[in-house]
Design an enzyme around this catalytic site. Structure first.
Site, PDB file in Angstrom:
ATOM      1  N   LYS A 102       0.866  -1.188   0.000  1.00  0.00           N
ATOM      2  CA  LYS A 102       0.000   0.000   0.000  1.00  0.00           C
ATOM      3  C   LYS A 102       0.891   1.221   0.000  1.00  0.00           C
ATOM      4  CE  LYS A 102      -4.468   0.848   0.221  1.00  0.00           C
ATOM      5  NZ  LYS A 102      -5.528  -0.097  -0.194  1.00  0.00           N
ATOM      6  N   ASN A 217     -15.842   6.114  -6.422  1.00  0.00           N
ATOM      7  CA  ASN A 217     -15.851   5.047  -7.436  1.00  0.00           C
ATOM      8  C   ASN A 217     -16.561   3.802  -6.913  1.00  0.00           C
ATOM      9  OD1 ASN A 217     -15.199   3.421  -9.700  1.00  0.00           O
ATOM     10  ND2 ASN A 217     -13.405   2.657  -8.608  1.00  0.00           N
ATOM     11  N   GLY A 219     -18.614   3.262  -3.953  1.00  0.00           N
ATOM     12  CA  GLY A 219     -20.006   3.428  -3.528  1.00  0.00           C
ATOM     13  C   GLY A 219     -20.925   3.791  -4.690  1.00  0.00           C
TER      14      GLY A 219
HETATM   15  N1  GLU Z   1      -7.007   0.023  -3.577  1.00  0.00           N
HETATM   16  C1  GLU Z   1      -7.752  -1.157  -3.867  1.00  0.00           C
HETATM   17  C2  GLU Z   1      -7.881  -1.996  -2.619  1.00  0.00           C
HETATM   18  O1  GLU Z   1      -7.779  -1.514  -1.518  1.00  0.00           O
HETATM   19  C3  GLU Z   1      -7.222  -1.923  -5.071  1.00  0.00           C
HETATM   20  C4  GLU Z   1      -5.812  -2.370  -4.997  1.00  0.00           C
HETATM   21  C5  GLU Z   1      -5.273  -2.902  -6.308  1.00  0.00           C
HETATM   22  O2  GLU Z   1      -5.997  -2.911  -7.290  1.00  0.00           O
HETATM   23  O3  GLU Z   1      -4.103  -3.291  -6.308  1.00  0.00           O
HETATM   24  O4  GLU Z   1      -8.178  -3.162  -2.691  1.00  0.00           O
END
Ligand code: GLU
Length: 412
Positions: A102, A217, A219
């Site tokens: 992340k 995106n 909701g």
């Molecule tokens: N940000 C999204 C999540 O929290 C997608 C992460 C991704 O597509 O790598 O799952």
């Protein structure tokens, strides 16, 4: 308990259930790598602002780390660590060949012009470029980042590396290696899981009244998909306002107004409420699709829904979990329910590596299969092991898979 504390708490429940030793617990609870960066961005007025950014790789034992980039004023290292941990579990729940990652920048994007946002996005990529790649750690969108930002980022990365590496990031526009279906994938995957759970719990989706908290995106697409599939969306909320209409919200009209004015405040029908009042509205299925920790000990007892489908990351605190369980509310946990996003990101990455692109039908069919299988695995584990909730079952299955990989590689 901090949000990072909550992620650790959930993981510890699984560690206990699986009877794992202390060294294994340590390897699971601490992220493998954390990067903190400071970088400068030129503002439109000629001044320079200095930003803090992060990228955390919770594990890469089963493949490269994978997870989004969040632009939000609350972003800090502790939050990014928690979100990276949830990504490891999420990828493992679906069986993707990834670990969890992340990233984020502490920023309020609403204060930035388009040009400033572009320079911030490019600056962040320059700052983390050594740490990420299509084989190491693959970013994607998260809160307040989108396909355009992914496009700037892949362009910056490709310039630095002197080659097009579209697989370095997912959630890109279709014109530069994006996948069809990625935008709505989180909501679509959440719909598949909710439908599967409704069948098991004897809830009719056709008759269900849905409340959605968050109109970004995830909701916004969830409201659209559930309405299109025949449910009645009775409440929606963005960060400024909530609307309740027992007759059903006109979801397309709400989208038009949100696109035009940036808020839902001008939606002409129904009854307006404060956003947090949505959690206590009369509905059958509640979909938190905004920030973490919105369902707490202070509002959980007010929830009227029978089922909560967590499309946000970490929307329910452990105290709220307990209260909701006592009330008999079923919770479909984030690490399963919102995994459709990263699953279609995985499809995008595969397509980038093959240089061969799938149709919308192919993407949807593959997504449905993986989401459905993950739900069934968790349901079965929950029944067989007498697990009190889906969350523990999902954490346990995912943790067990990660531990097997760690054992195979000699890490524990
Ligand atoms: N940000 C999204 C999540 O929290 C997608 C992460 C991704 O597509 O790598 O799952």
């Amino acid at each position: 308990m901090s949000f990072n504390g909550t992620a650790a708490y959930q993981l510890k429940r699984a560690i206990k259930l699986l009877n794992l030793n202390d060294e294994t617990a340590k390897a699971l609870l601490e992220p493998r790598r954390s990067l903190e960066v400071t970088f400068s961005v030129r503002m439109d007025d000629g001044s320079v602002r200095v930003f803090k950014g992060y990228r955390v790789q919770h594990t890469d034992v089963m493949g490269p780390a994978k997870g989004g980039i969040r632009f939000h004023p609350n972003v800090d290292l502790s939050e990014v660590k928690a979100l990276a941990t949830l990504m490891s579990i999420k990828c493992s729940v679906i069986g993707l060949p990834y670990g969890g990652g992340k990233g984020g920048v502490t920023v309020n994007t609403k204060e930035l012009s388009e040009g400033e946002l572009e320079r911030l996005s490019r600056g962040y990529v320059r700052a983390i470029a050594q740490f990420v790649s299509s084989d190491k750690d693959i970013p994607a969108p998260d809160m307040y980042t989108n396909a355009q930002i992914m496009a700037w980022m892949v362009d910056e990365f490709s310039t630095l590396k002197q080659c097009n590496d579209f697989g370095f990031i997912t959630g890109k526009p279709l014109s530069i290696g994006g996948s069809v279906g990625r935008n709505a994938a989180t909501a679509r995957g959440g719909f598949f899981v909710t439908r599967a759970a409704c069948e098991k719990e004897g809830i009719s989706l056709q008759k269900a009244r849905i409340a959605v908290h968050g109109f970004g995106n995830v909701g916004g697409n969830a409201a659209r998909i559930f309405a299109a599939e025949g449910s009645k969306v009775v409440a929606i909320a963005d960060s400024k306002t909530a609307i309740y209409d027992a007759q059903g919200i006109d979801v397309e009209l709400a989208h038009e107004i949100k696109a035009k004015t940036g808020t839902l405040e001008d939606y002409p029908k129904g009854q307006k409420m404060a956003p947090e009042e949505l959690f206590q509205c009369d509905c059958d299925i509640l979909i938190p699709a905004s920030l973490e920790e919105v369902l707490t000990k202070d509002n959980a007892h007010l929830v009227k829904a029978k089922l909560i489908a967590e499309l946000a990351n970490g929307p329910t605190t452990p105290e709220a979990d307990k209260i909701l369980a006592e009330k008999g509310v079923t919770i479909l946990p984030d690490i399963l329910t919102n995994a459709g996003g990263v699953t279609v990101s995985y499809f995008e990455w595969i397509q980038n590596r093959m240089g061969y692109y799938w149709t919308a039908e192919e993407v949807e069919e593959k997504l449905e299969k993986l989401m459905y299988k993950a739900y069934e695995d968790i349901y079965k584990f929950k029944q067989e092991n007498n697990c009190p909730d889906y969350r523990l079952a999902a954490f346990a299955i995912a943790t067990e898979r990660i531990v097997q990989a760690m054992r195979a590689r000699g890490w524990i």
